[in-house]
Each structure stands twice: as structure tokens, then as C-alpha cells.
Design a protein around this motif. Sequence first.
Motif, short mmCIF file in Angstrom:
data_model
loop_
_atom_site.label_atom_id
_atom_site.label_comp_id
_atom_site.label_asym_id
_atom_site.label_seq_id
_atom_site.Cartn_x
_atom_site.Cartn_y
_atom_site.Cartn_z
N SER A 1 0.83 -1.20 0.00
CA SER A 1 0.00 0.00 0.00
C SER A 1 0.86 1.26 0.00
N ILE A 2 1.92 1.28 0.82
CA ILE A 2 2.81 2.44 0.85
C ILE A 2 3.54 2.60 -0.48
N ARG A 3 3.91 1.50 -1.08
CA ARG A 3 4.59 1.56 -2.38
C ARG A 3 3.66 2.16 -3.44
N ASP A 4 2.40 1.74 -3.45
CA ASP A 4 1.44 2.32 -4.40
C ASP A 4 1.20 3.79 -4.10
N LEU A 5 1.20 4.14 -2.82
CA LEU A 5 0.97 5.53 -2.43
C LEU A 5 2.12 6.42 -2.89
N ARG A 6 3.34 5.96 -2.72
CA ARG A 6 4.50 6.74 -3.16
C ARG A 6 4.55 6.85 -4.69
N LYS A 7 4.13 5.80 -5.36
CA LYS A 7 4.14 5.82 -6.82
C LYS A 7 3.11 6.80 -7.38
N SER A 8 1.96 6.91 -6.70
CA SER A 8 0.88 7.76 -7.20
C SER A 8 1.05 9.23 -6.81
N ASN A 9 1.94 9.53 -5.86
CA ASN A 9 2.11 10.90 -5.38
C ASN A 9 3.59 11.25 -5.32
N SER A 10 4.23 11.17 -6.47
CA SER A 10 5.68 11.37 -6.51
C SER A 10 6.08 12.81 -6.22
N GLY A 11 5.17 13.77 -6.35
CA GLY A 11 5.52 15.17 -6.12
C GLY A 11 5.46 15.61 -4.68
N LEU A 12 5.11 14.75 -3.75
CA LEU A 12 4.97 15.12 -2.34
C LEU A 12 6.19 14.68 -1.55
N GLU A 13 6.33 15.26 -0.37
CA GLU A 13 7.39 14.86 0.55
C GLU A 13 7.02 13.50 1.16
N MET A 14 7.82 12.48 0.86
CA MET A 14 7.48 11.12 1.26
C MET A 14 8.56 10.48 2.12
N GLU A 15 9.33 11.29 2.81
CA GLU A 15 10.41 10.75 3.64
C GLU A 15 9.87 9.90 4.78
N ASP A 16 8.73 10.30 5.34
CA ASP A 16 8.16 9.57 6.48
C ASP A 16 7.25 8.43 6.07
N TRP A 17 7.06 8.22 4.77
CA TRP A 17 6.17 7.16 4.31
C TRP A 17 6.98 5.88 4.17
N SER A 18 7.06 5.11 5.23
CA SER A 18 7.80 3.86 5.22
C SER A 18 7.08 2.86 6.12
N SER A 19 7.38 1.60 5.93
CA SER A 19 6.73 0.56 6.74
C SER A 19 7.14 0.66 8.20
N GLU A 20 8.35 1.16 8.48
CA GLU A 20 8.78 1.33 9.87
C GLU A 20 7.97 2.42 10.56
N ASN A 21 7.81 3.56 9.89
CA ASN A 21 7.03 4.65 10.48
C ASN A 21 5.55 4.31 10.55
N ALA A 22 5.11 3.35 9.73
CA ALA A 22 3.70 2.95 9.76
C ALA A 22 3.31 2.32 11.08
#
Length: 942
Positions: free
Chosen positions: A246-267
Motif C-alpha cells: 500500500s505504501i509503495r502504491d501511495l509513493r508511486k501515485s504521489n511522486s511530487g509530495l514529501e514522502m520521507e516519512d512514508w515507510s513501513s517502519e514509520n507505519a
Amino acid sequence: MSSTNGDQQPVKLSLPLKYQQELFQELREKDELVVIARGLGLLRLVTNILHSYDAAGNNLILLVGADDRENGWIGEALAEHAAISMAPRARGLSVVNTDVMSVGTREKMYAQGGIFSITSRILVVDLLTSLLNPETITGVVALHADKIVATSLEAFILRIYRQKNKAGFLKAFSDSPEPFTTGFAPLTTMMRNLFLRNVSLWPRFQVVVAQSLEGKKKAEVIELEVPMSESMRDIQNAIMVCVEASIRDLRKSNSGLEMEDWSSENALHKQFDVVMRRQLDPVWHRVSWKTKQIVNDLTVLRGMLHTLLTYDAVSFNRHLDTILAAHSPPPGSTRQTQPPWLFLDAAHTIFDTAKRRVYTGKAPANGTRPDNIDALRPVLEEQPKWAVLAEVMEEIDRDLYFNPVIRDDSNGTILIMCTDTAQCRQLREYLQNMHDLLGDGSEDEKNEKDGKPEDKEPSAEFMLRRKLREYLDWKDQFKLISATLFAANQNNGSGTTNQRGADKYRGKPPPNKRRRVRGGGGAGSVPTRATNGSILASEDKPREVATLISEIQPTETETAQKEEIIADPLEDMEDYYQLYDTQDLVVIHAFDGDMDEHILEEVKPRYIIMYEPDTAFVRRIEVYRSSHNDRNVRVYFLYYGGSVEEQRYLSSVRREKDAFTRLIKEKSQMAITLTTDAHGIEDPQEAFLRTINTRIAGGGRLAATAQPPRVVVDVREFRSSLPSLLHGRSMVIVPCMLTVGDYILSPNICIERKSIKDLISSFKDGRLYNQAETMFQHYKSPMLLIEFDLHKSFTLEPFADLSGSLASTSSTPNASSDLQSKLVLLTLAFPKLRIIWSSSPFQTAEIFESLKAQEMEPDPIAAVRVGLQGGQMADEQAFNREPQDMLRVIPGVTGKNINNLVHRVGSLKDVANASVEELEPLIGKEAGRQVQRFFCKSVLDG
């Protein structure tokens, strides 16, 4: 420890540790922000600070930001301090809220002095109306300083206090360091909001703190790493696969946003949902439907990780059934609305393994008995921690048996700490029933092991069988409810129902479904998949359910125990009434923040079982043990090895340490604003320059106004941050009870402010049309301000369905519900109404400042009288606000007639019970009919 107050009288304090004493002396000497690690006794420190000023007498102290539970904690602690120190001047804590306090009562209380915990809305109005003179305040203590941002009411209160009182003290506290590390120079910004220059940081690794908690005597800690069962590990790994996908799809669909905190560990962190939504809110109207669905799916998946470790096998499977039903399409539907993670093989593993933990096997053939080994039978897998908990309890019993005499000041009480109250009930039931037998109640059955029923190994089968029976009953009812809801949705969506087609597939899978069996289980033991590959809710056949029910029918022992509990009349209760012996007392309690200190001090446990790891409670045990040298404590620390529970605990410790490290670094490099004095107040010359107005009149001269601009604000508007921002722009805020409008900028300009949520509701009940009509009757330039949230999308698209249009109003049934269409209809009804679009409260403050540039100042008395009928007086504090707000949304009640109802009808209940004849003299016949029809319809619908 003892201290001295202003009269040099000794004050006894309850701060036994060295770091507490040093911090107390710091706070007595200077104003500062204290950021302390969780669990190190923040409320105890605050209580001692308040008591030191309370014992001196003749002080007026304000406590800002405390909630109801903290008020109870601090009030009780202050009463205990006053009793122990025998301070005759100490008055304790007085809580001021909207329930009991009127204007006159509050004014008398302020004059007498004391410590007051006041809600922010009441305090800011009292300060602005001079009901409470800021110069008479001795000091302010602010809790939860991490929440005091520039737009908060607490920051507004501190600004008013510091502008008019530079001699009083100001002390702020927080035990959450993470919010001080987000953004650019966050600590400097927070210090500016608090009007403070000094900050004191107290992490767990601070030298004085470490020495205080690591003294000669430490708590005896036994760490127990509990391995998860194979099925639990498979489910956890499958859930993490779904989270990562899910996080991988989210990062792929929103490449223009800050995604440093979007990881399975932070989840794994509790604030992951908040952080993700904060980043997506500004572009929420532009993200795809798939992105919105994934954001919701991550919340569901993270909740499943928690319930896997806390729920029993039956409850967890029931939880998965509700999730699957909520995401499944209606029967016969071909729309693919399922979440993407349900198409993964890992999702099949989750539901399949969870069901196998409850029951497994094959359904028996027709007419055969389920005696063979492959028959459908209950499994009822137990949580691994339960057996370890039983072993720990047995070890404690042996220790109490061999050491019956307590050699210290602690009790023999066993304290078990867990996550929430639901888990408390689960553990209590397990401990009560873990030795119960499932036989027929005969003596031979009970004495099968050396004649001692207690020789039986602890088991949760007794509890889980009962839960399985309840689960099967619930599942039958749940199917009926789901079918009814789907039928209702189909009726509402299409207007017609093909009942014959629905009956055709009743009790059978729809044509687009097919069975898919994996892992050698029976057809009734695995979930099903649709033709598109997603998982669908499995439906056990009636014969299979009946077979399973026959396997778990209550035995004679279970039935007898249940009847015994229900049939006990308690007639001889007085013969058995006595105090509990602390040696036999087991207390199961949920983690409750600072309230846990009360539990430790009152129970005085000798044994503490941490059923789940919690960083703050570990420190509270350290503080408790170090504060009482005469009490021995043995701590059992349970956690699942290699689980998200362990990772979450280690990650929270690491995040807190990193946050304090950043704060220490920023503190060493923090700049001091030179345009403010020692209290953070702006220089008088700078404040005077702000009053200069560039009003160009012919000659282009500059005119310095003698007084700053003034704005009359309705008292209900102090829920928003706009009055605080207007005050920050050197405008005088005059709070009044306005009948017409929310903000009066001049004798001609009246503004009705609407947030998006309020705009939608006011359109639904017709309130906005009445408000616009009354504004046009009394003001030349009425305006409607539509204000959006600061960090959310500046558009109406997320709030309205734009499929309809005005051109298709007659043909489209849902066009009248379109928000933009209603705005157009409003402007058609009131062509001269000006609409102001504001993206945030900051922009609104700039707009108000520009609107007032060429206008005269408003008269507060005239603004209050507007809308009142002849001879009627407006007492803005005479009545509660909440009933008036409820009364305003009732059809038939307008700004003109509401005052008649408020002054001449006793309560909202009397309005609801009044007849049309009784309401006619007050609001008119037609309005009375609308009010009476509204309440009668509500009763009939209820």
C-alpha cells in the motif's frame, strides 16, 4: 524537601528525587519552558509549583490547558499538600467552566484570589472584557505547551497577559518533545508563541535524571520474551506485506509530495495516519480515488496489527469479518470497489490463517456423524502470553507462600498493566476461568489428576468456547443485517428493486463468484475470491455451522457456573462483607498516562506485570521505586519477540531520544529576537508604528490614529483562531453577544463568517438565508466570509457533488444538494451580498485590515442593539451558549424571535413541549407551526 514562599514560611513538598528538586528551584527562580521525558512525573512537579504559591496566599494563579482528568489529579494533590503542610492560606484548585459559573460569581472569585483552572474560551473573553484584570494576575502555568501554536486560544491568552502584565511569572510544561522538532526552527517559534526566552530540557539520559533513577536500589526486572505462534507470525508477516504494498502504491501515485516519512517502519507509529493526512490535505481534491482508498486502507491494516496481538483468536476473526463485509460489494454487483490489498495473496493468508485459528476440518457428508478425525471441529488457539501470564502468577504465589510476611512498606498486591479496558476484561476472564474444567461435573472428572482439580494445566478453552458460541450467533445475525442494508442501498440507489432476481440467488453465491480452496482445508474453512481476484466474505453452509455448534455446546459445568452467577440473590451479603486482603488482591488496569502515578501510590504493589511494553510506564516504575526506598518492586516485562509490538516500543524510545538530541542542538544555536523585551513583548515604539494608518485623503498625508482599530466580535466566534490573529495585528477585540453578524468592522460593514462545515449545515436548515436577510435590514454592506482551513485544499470539490448543475435542476433530483448551486441561488436572492473567499484565517485577518482602512470604527453598544426588538436588553452572559445555538437551528426560529424564546420560555424542553397557541404570541403563528412540527416529527421518527 521543604521550600519557602513569599513570606519565608517553610512549605513541605513531595519531591524526593534530586532532578525534581533542581527543576523546582529553577522554576522558582525564572520563567521557562520545561520539556521533560514522559513518565518522569510532570504533574507532580506542576502540583508542587502551584502549592508553593498557593501556600503564600493572596495570589491569583491561572492554570491553562488542563483537561478534566488533570484538574481532578491536581486538585486532589493540592488538597493533600495543604493537609500535610497545614498551610492555612492554601485554597486548592477551583475549576471554572460553563456549567456553573456566571459573570458575577467569576468576578467575586477572581477578587478573592486562588488557583483557577479555566477553559480557554471563558478566560479569553474575561480578559478582553476586563472582567479579569491581567495586571492582578500573579502568574500563569501552561500545560501541554507543545499544542500552543500561533492560532490557538492559549497563545491568545498569553499574549493578552504579557502585554498588560510584565511582572507576573509564566511557566510552560510539556512531556512530548516530538512536536518541537518539526518544521523550520520549531523551538524558536514555540518560544515566541509562549513569550519565553529560557528552555529547560530533561530527557531520560540527562546526567542528574539518570543518577536519580539508577541509585543503590533498583526495581527487580524480569524480561520475558514470548514467541508468537506460527499462525500469528504468518498473519503479521502477511499484514506487513499488505502495508508495504500500500505504501509503495501511495509513493508511486504521489511522486511530487514529501514522502520521507512514508515507510513501513514509520507505519507502526500511532501518529502515522495524522502525518500522512497532513501532507495530503492541501492536495486532497487532486489526488486520485485510489490514493484516498489506500490512506483509509493503511488505517485498517495498522489496526489489524494491534488487534492481532491483543484480541483472542475468536474476536480477531470476528474483527476480520466486519472488515471484509465493509469492503465487499453488494450481492450481484460487478463494480470493483475493493481495496487493492485484498487482491494480494497475503490477504488470503490473513483471512485463511485467522479462521484456522478458530476452527478447521472438513464438513461431514450428508447423514453422517462428525466422529472422524477430519470433521469440522473447533481449534481455539490461545494467545501465547496467556500461558506465560499463568506461569508468572504461579511463581508469585510460590513467592508469597514461602515469604508470607511483608518485610517492607509495599503491599502484596499484584498489578497487571495492559493497553485498554477491553484487554483488562479479557485478562480478568482468563485468570478467573483458566482452571475451570469442561467435564460433566462428576467427581471422577474433577479428580482425574491425583484428586486435585488445581493440577490441571491453565487453559483458556472454557473462555474461548463461550466466545465461539457468541461468535456463531453474531454471524447469523450479521448476515441478516448485511442483506437488509444491501437491499436498502439498492432501493435508494435505483428506486426499484428486482425482488424476484434477489430471491433467485438467496442463500447462494452470486454468478460472478467462484470457490477457491487452498491449503487442503474444507470449503467452509477458507475465504472465497471473486472472479476479479479479490477476497469475498465466506459464508459457512448451514450444515457446517450446525456441526460446529454441536461440537461446542455448553457442558454441564459451564451451564451450572452461568446459572450460579445469575441466580445468586446476594441476600447474605452482609455476612461476607469485609475489606480485601492486599495479599490476595490482583489489580488489572489499563495504561492511563499520568494517572498511573496514582495507581502506583495507592496500590503500592509488590509485583507489577507489564502485559505490554510502554515507555512512559517503565519510567514511572523507576520514579516510584527510587522515591520509596522502603518498598521493593518486582517487575515482569512481557513482550512478543520479533513482533510489531517490540518494534513499536524500541522505535518510540529512539524517536524520543532523537527529538531531545535535536532540541539540545537547536537550544545551543537559538537566536533571540531583539525587538522584544525580556518577556517577549514588542517594543512600544514598534507598537506605535503599527497604529499609523496610511489613509490618503487628497494631499496624501499620513494620519496617526490615537487608538488602534477596533473590531466587534461575537463571543461564539472565539472557537476559531481569527480573533487571536486580529489581536496579533494590533486590533482591539471587543467581545459581545451579537444578534446580527459575527464581525462588525464599521457602522456599515457586517460580516457573517462560515467555515465549510458550518456553510453546509446552514444551507441545509435555511439559517443562512435568514442571516443574510437580517444583515441587509441593518447594514449597508453585508458580507459573507467563506473561510477554509489553513492546511487543507482551497476548493469546494471535496465537499460537494458537482455532477448536477443549475441548468438541470428540474431534471436532476440531487442538484439541489450541490453546494455551489446553493451559493448561486443565494447570490440570486441577494444580489448585493458580497462573498469573501479566504484560504486561511491569516488571509482573513489581512482582508479585514484592508476593509477597515477607509471606514469609521464600530460602536459596540450599537452593534449589540442591532436586531433586538424595542426596549429589549442584551445580556451576553445571562444564558448558556449551547442551548441558544441549538435553538437557532430549529426551523421557524430566526434572529428576530429567538430572544423572545430565550427570555420568556424556561428551557429548551419547554419550547419542545409548547403548543402552537403558546408559541404564537412569542414568534408568530407560522413560525410556531414550524417549531411544533419539527419537534413532533422528531418524536414520531424516533
